[in-house]
Enzyme design. Structure first.
Site, mmCIF file in Angstrom:
data_model
loop_
_atom_site.group_PDB
_atom_site.id
_atom_site.type_symbol
_atom_site.label_atom_id
_atom_site.label_comp_id
_atom_site.label_asym_id
_atom_site.label_seq_id
_atom_site.Cartn_x
_atom_site.Cartn_y
_atom_site.Cartn_z
ATOM 1 C CB CYS A 189 80.796 -7.893 61.300
ATOM 2 S SG CYS A 189 82.234 -8.928 61.670
ATOM 3 C CG HIS A 227 84.006 -5.446 59.296
ATOM 4 N ND1 HIS A 227 83.277 -5.399 60.463
ATOM 5 C CD2 HIS A 227 83.247 -4.809 58.366
ATOM 6 C CE1 HIS A 227 82.137 -4.755 60.248
ATOM 7 N NE2 HIS A 227 82.092 -4.399 58.981
ATOM 8 C CG HIS A 246 78.839 -2.861 57.867
ATOM 9 N ND1 HIS A 246 80.120 -2.582 58.246
ATOM 10 C CD2 HIS A 246 78.224 -1.660 57.702
ATOM 11 C CE1 HIS A 246 80.289 -1.269 58.317
ATOM 12 N NE2 HIS A 246 79.163 -0.685 57.978
#
Length: 358
Positions: A273, A321, A333
């Site tokens: 990420c 995240h 993402h």
């Protein structure tokens, strides 16, 4: 009397004392327990109820989130190790230069000592008495004095260089310890990631193909419809970024859609990420930190209602995240292991905050 005589006389019943009957009772009880145990062994074991699909999904999500936290911790430890290794290399180069300077100063000091030895180190008073030209002697004595001052300075320089070299070596030892500790920490986080991902895979393997497809479909809720002939979803409408840099970052991130997730990866073939967001803004000429934790402090904070394409969006309370906002309520993402880079709804995960790098 006859009637009385005709009756048989009953013999009294003899009962053993309680203490004498106890072994027999123990044997009987033992036989009863043995029988019960045998019955229990013969009976089929009660199987644990199979977890529901919802329970599997919840556990898999938890495992992937734990793996992602460990991935970011791994990235942080790796970054620390790399920085310490670079500093260690610089310290080694400086140490080499200081060693050369120290050797040169020692050589000069040794040459002067040898010259003094060859001259015999004659006392100044005796040299003056033996000199045929006192004025020439005094002139030379003044030069020798200045030479002595320079030599004393050289001694001081050698001493300082020795101290500098020792300090550099101490710093190098500290950096080496930092490298080793960071590498060990990274390895611990690597093991955690692999354990969590393996457990998640084992859980998913217990479900049918149809159930796994259903789980994937639920993960993809909120995505834009796919273009014809493409499996991956695309933006629902035109993307208008607030700056050229933001537009470049968004364009780069969208170009990675479909590439695999790779924990610890920063491209070009796979991303995690924070690796994706770092690479996206790097393409725009903006340097971001390596981890989602550090990226959460890169740039001013942005309210949920003020999101613009290019903004970094963070999820979960610990910012474990990060995604790139592309507009129209969507993010791009690197979601998690086993899932390629993709689009998702901005509210598909617990929103924590957002920043605007540039």
């Amino acid at each position: 009397m006859a009637e009385h005589r005709g009756r048989r006389r009953r013999r009294p019943i003899y009962r053993k004392p309680w203490s004498s009957r106890r072994p027999a009772l123990r044997v009987a009880a033992g036989l009863t327990l043995a029988g019960a145990a045998a019955t229990a062994l013969e009976a089929p074991a009660m199987a644990e109820p199979e977890p529901t699909l919802a329970e599997v999904e919840e556990r898999v999500d938890t495992l992937h989130h734990e793996a992602e936290r460990a991935t970011e911790a791994y990235n942080e430890a790796t970054e620390t190790a790399e920085e310490a290794e670079a500093e260690l290399a610089e310290l080694a180069a400086r140490s080499d230069r200081r060693t050369e300077e120290l050797n040169d100063a020692r050589d000069a000091l040794g040459a002067h000592a040898s010259a003094s030895y060859r001259s015999g180190g004659m006392p100044a008073g005796l040299a003056l008495a033996l000199s045929s030209d006192p004025e020439e002697y005094l002139r030379r004595a003044a030069v020798a004095s200045r030479t002595g001052d320079r030599q004393a300075q050289r001694v001081r320089e050698v001493t300082e260089k020795l101290r500098d070299l020792e300090q550099l070596r101490d710093e190098a030892d500290e950096r080496a310890e930092t490298v080793e500790a960071a590498r060990e920490e990274a390895e611990r986080h690597r093991e955690t990631v692999e354990e969590r991902l393996a457990e998640a895979e084992e859980l998913l393997a217990t479900r049918t193909a149809e159930e796994r497809e259903r789980l994937l479909a639920e993960e993809n809720e909120g995505l834009a419809p796919a273009r014809a002939g493409r499996d991956e979803p695309r933006p629902a409408g035109p993307v208008e970024a607030p700056s050229a840099r933001a537009a470049t970052a968004v364009g780069f991130a969208l170009a990675q859609v479909g590439k695999p997730y790779g924990w610890g990866a920063t491209g070009p073939d796979a991303f995690d990420c924070s690796g994706l967001t770092q690479a996206a803004w790097g393409a725009a000429g903006v340097s971001l930190p390596r981890t989602s934790y550090a990226q959460a402090t890169a740039g001013p904070r942005v309210a949920r209602s003020e999101l613009a394409p290019g903004d970094l969006v963070f999820y979960y309370a610990d910012n474990s995240h990060v995604a790139l906002y592309i507009g129209n309520g969507q993010i791009v993402h690197a979601a998690r292991s086993g899932t390629p880079v993709r689009l998702a709804g901005v509210d598909s995960m617990p929103f924590s905050g957002a920043t605007r790098p540039a």
